[in-house]
Design a protein around this motif. Structure first.
Motif, short mmCIF file in Angstrom:
data_model
loop_
_atom_site.label_atom_id
_atom_site.label_comp_id
_atom_site.label_asym_id
_atom_site.label_seq_id
_atom_site.Cartn_x
_atom_site.Cartn_y
_atom_site.Cartn_z
N VAL A 22 -2.73 53.76 27.26
CA VAL A 22 -1.34 53.38 27.52
C VAL A 22 -0.42 54.56 27.26
N VAL A 23 0.61 54.71 28.09
CA VAL A 23 1.67 55.69 27.90
C VAL A 23 3.00 54.95 27.83
N ALA A 24 3.77 55.18 26.78
CA ALA A 24 5.10 54.59 26.64
C ALA A 24 6.12 55.72 26.68
N ALA A 25 7.01 55.70 27.68
CA ALA A 25 7.96 56.81 27.87
C ALA A 25 9.31 56.27 28.28
N GLN A 26 10.34 57.10 28.11
CA GLN A 26 11.70 56.69 28.43
C GLN A 26 12.00 56.70 29.92
N HIS A 27 11.00 57.08 30.74
CA HIS A 27 11.12 56.93 32.18
C HIS A 27 9.81 56.38 32.72
N GLY A 506 1.80 49.23 24.15
CA GLY A 506 2.90 50.19 24.14
C GLY A 506 4.22 49.51 24.41
N CYS A 507 5.32 50.12 23.94
CA CYS A 507 6.65 49.56 24.17
C CYS A 507 7.69 50.67 24.05
N THR A 508 8.82 50.48 24.70
CA THR A 508 9.96 51.40 24.59
C THR A 508 11.18 50.60 24.16
N GLU A 509 12.27 51.31 23.87
CA GLU A 509 13.53 50.66 23.51
C GLU A 509 13.85 49.56 24.51
N ILE A 510 14.14 48.36 24.00
CA ILE A 510 14.29 47.22 24.89
C ILE A 510 15.51 47.34 25.80
N MET A 511 16.52 48.14 25.42
CA MET A 511 17.72 48.30 26.24
C MET A 511 17.63 49.48 27.20
N SER A 512 16.54 50.23 27.18
CA SER A 512 16.40 51.39 28.06
C SER A 512 16.08 50.92 29.47
N PRO A 513 16.96 51.17 30.46
CA PRO A 513 16.72 50.66 31.81
C PRO A 513 15.57 51.35 32.52
N TRP A 514 15.25 52.59 32.12
CA TRP A 514 14.17 53.33 32.75
C TRP A 514 12.87 53.27 31.95
N GLY A 515 12.96 53.02 30.64
CA GLY A 515 11.79 53.11 29.78
C GLY A 515 10.76 52.03 30.07
#
Length: 526
Positions: A22-27, A506-515
């Motif tokens: 898994v890869v978790a990224a801001q885009h 994996g997870c990213t910031e829940i408010m990040s529209p691209w993440g």
């Protein structure tokens, strides 16, 4: 009525456990590039290389080849954590006398240093430090990579040839810095339209407004063909240094030749029945350790509540105080936007990477190198312009970074966390790590749990916290409440992966529209 409607809206990101990497990224597209590498049999480090270069194309205001950062690695077979520092340095020819104080008091942007005449340490070529991220990725790949270097850069080259799609979020980011970008002709030509922010693409799903990143594509192709060191020892680096000097900066070929990222033993320590590994030296790693030293003998309870939030707030406040006194960082405004990004990777063997990379300010120095197409950092702003202090500006000095990638272990679980957000980073990563190790939370609950920030003079609390938690925090702190929003971010923007047994998530910031977090099995659809 409208307030009640606003507070009834709930944002969630789906987290699944899977045997695949898994890869978790801001885009999302950067995460897809990394996951495709994992699907092709690549190591977590291979995926990190691909993800890093793609996100530098797709979030050019956050990071890129002309930035720096730090990486934490976990090698599953050896059961070993490693730290890799690829932070920026001040050029050797930099003269502190070229940064005279204006006498106007504290400066703006990220740090309240004394204001420097013409903001020479903040904006323009005089703010540019020696970049490190490309050499760091090159060294990580040379040591642990399994796939050809050129193959790993291919997705970034393809994205740069197509150009970044200017959707509503990209247009919003560019609009937030239009005045500063207009001061550099090359940056203005890339990001602006007639001196204004660009037209938003996709309003009718027919428009297709993209940035012209063809010059960046050519430069990435050179790095792919000639290796990471071509940015330091080759024609590409010479061209970049020439561009900076032509615009008045001091970055030289000698600076690039002399630069080298460094592997280190991590700063490792136990906490209750868990163990953490963070970056040592001039990063936020030591402050992370100090935070957990302050929590070690505190009763946290069975779930996050008034006692645990109060204990974390007190521990963070004490740890920040020690950082400010001993590491030379005399304070960063928590309201100003940083331009850092973070991504985390876990492969199916359990190898992990937590990589934080940055240009420092949003759009860095707001200077574009026309020969390379790279947006340049403003790492000089990390230094205090007043001489005689621990972090005073000087030639050849290492920058004091706020990055805080972490590898955590507890029982059959291991995680790789990190975040963007300047001085907010360490507090966010510490809270996420506490949610996992103190309360046994899974990744979904950890990333959706409300957080606080106490990196400035006031404690900033998520207004979705229960009333009893807020009341308890007010007993010891000046509390301001705010919401997690899409832009600007009141809290740090984390990304992380977790391995439980043989299952990854994996997870990213829940408010990040691209993440987004992407597993290798999902790439067959792209």
């Amino acid at each position: 009525m409208s307030q009640n409607l606003s507070h009834s809206m709930v944002t969630r990101k789906t987290v699944i456990e899977i045997e695949h990497g898994v890869v978790a990224a801001q885009h999302r597209l950067a995460a897809i590039a990394g996951a495709e590498v994992l699907a092709a049999g690549g190591d977590a480090v291979d995926a990190a290389v691909a993800t890093s270069f793609v996100i530098g194309v797709l979030e050019p205001w956050m990071s890129g080849p002309a930035g720096g950062g730090a990486m934490m690695l976990w090698r599953a077979e050896q059961g070993q954590a490693l730290a890799l520092n690829h932070g920026m340095r001040a050029p050797g020819g930099l003269d502190p006398a070229d940064y005279p104080l204006s006498g106007r008091g504290a400066a703006g942007d990220l740090f309240p240093w004394d204001h420097v005449t013409d903001d020479r340490n903040v904006q323009g070529a005089t703010a540019i430090a020696v970049p490190g991220v490309v050499d760091g990725l090159g060294q990580a790949h040379a040591r642990f990579g399994r796939m050809p270097w050129a193959e790993l850069l291919s997705p970034a080259i393809d994205h740069a040839k197509r150009g970044l799609l200017v959707d509503w979020f990209a247009a919003l980011i560019i609009a937030s810095c239009t005045r500063e970008l207009a001061k550099d002709a090359d940056a203005a030509a890339l990001f602006l339209e007639d001196g204004q922010w660009p037209t938003i693409s996709g309003w009718t799903a027919l428009a297709d407004k993209r940035l012209d990143q063809s010059r960046m594509a050519d430069s990435l192709d050179q790095i792919a063909r000639h290796g990471a060191r071509t940015l330091y020892d080759g024609d590409l680096g010479a061209a970049m240094a020439g561009d900076v000097q032509a615009k008045g900066g001091s970055l030289s070929v000698d600076d690039l030749n002399a630069y080298g990222a460094e592997f280190h033993d991590p700063l490792s320590f136990g906490y209750r029945d868990a163990r953490f590994h963070v970056t040592p030296g001039l990063t936020a790693g030591p402050t992370f350790r100090d935070t957990f030293a302050g929590l070690k003998d505190t009763g946290m309870g069975d779930a996050p509540g008034p006692d645990s939030y109060a204990a974390m707030a007190d521990a963070l406040k004490s740890a920040y105080a020690r950082r400010l006194e001993g590491m030379g960082d005399t304070g960063e405004s928590p309201e100003a936007p940083g331009c850092t990004t973070h991504f985390s990777v876990v492969d199916r063997k359990g190898n992990m990477v937590a990589q934080t990379q940055t240009l420092l300010s949003i759009f860095g120095s707001r200077v574009l190198s026309p020969s390379t197409g790279f947006l340049m950092n403003n790492g000089i702003m990390w230094f205090d312009p007043v001489q005689g202090r621990p972090n005073s500006l000087g030639p050849g000095k290492r920058c004091l970074m706020n990055v805080c990638p972490v590898i955590g272990e507890q029982g059959d679980r291991r995680f790789a966390f990190g975040a963007s957000g300047g001085r907010k980073i360490m507090g966010a990563v510490a809270q996420l790590s506490s949610f996992v190790t103190d309360f046994g939370m899974d990744l979904s609950d950890t990333f959706h749990q409300p957080r606080v920030d106490i990196s400035g003079d006031r404690l900033i609390a998520d207004d979705s916290l229960p009333a009893d938690v807020l009341d308890r925090l007010r007993q010891s702190h000046d509390v301001a409440m705010t919401r997690r929003t899409i832009f600007p971010y009141a809290f740090a923007c984390p990304a992380g992966v977790m391995r439980r047994g043989a299952l990854n998530s994996g997870c990213t910031e829940i408010m990040s529209p691209w993440g987004d977090a992407i597993s290798e099995d999902m790439t067959k659809d792209h």
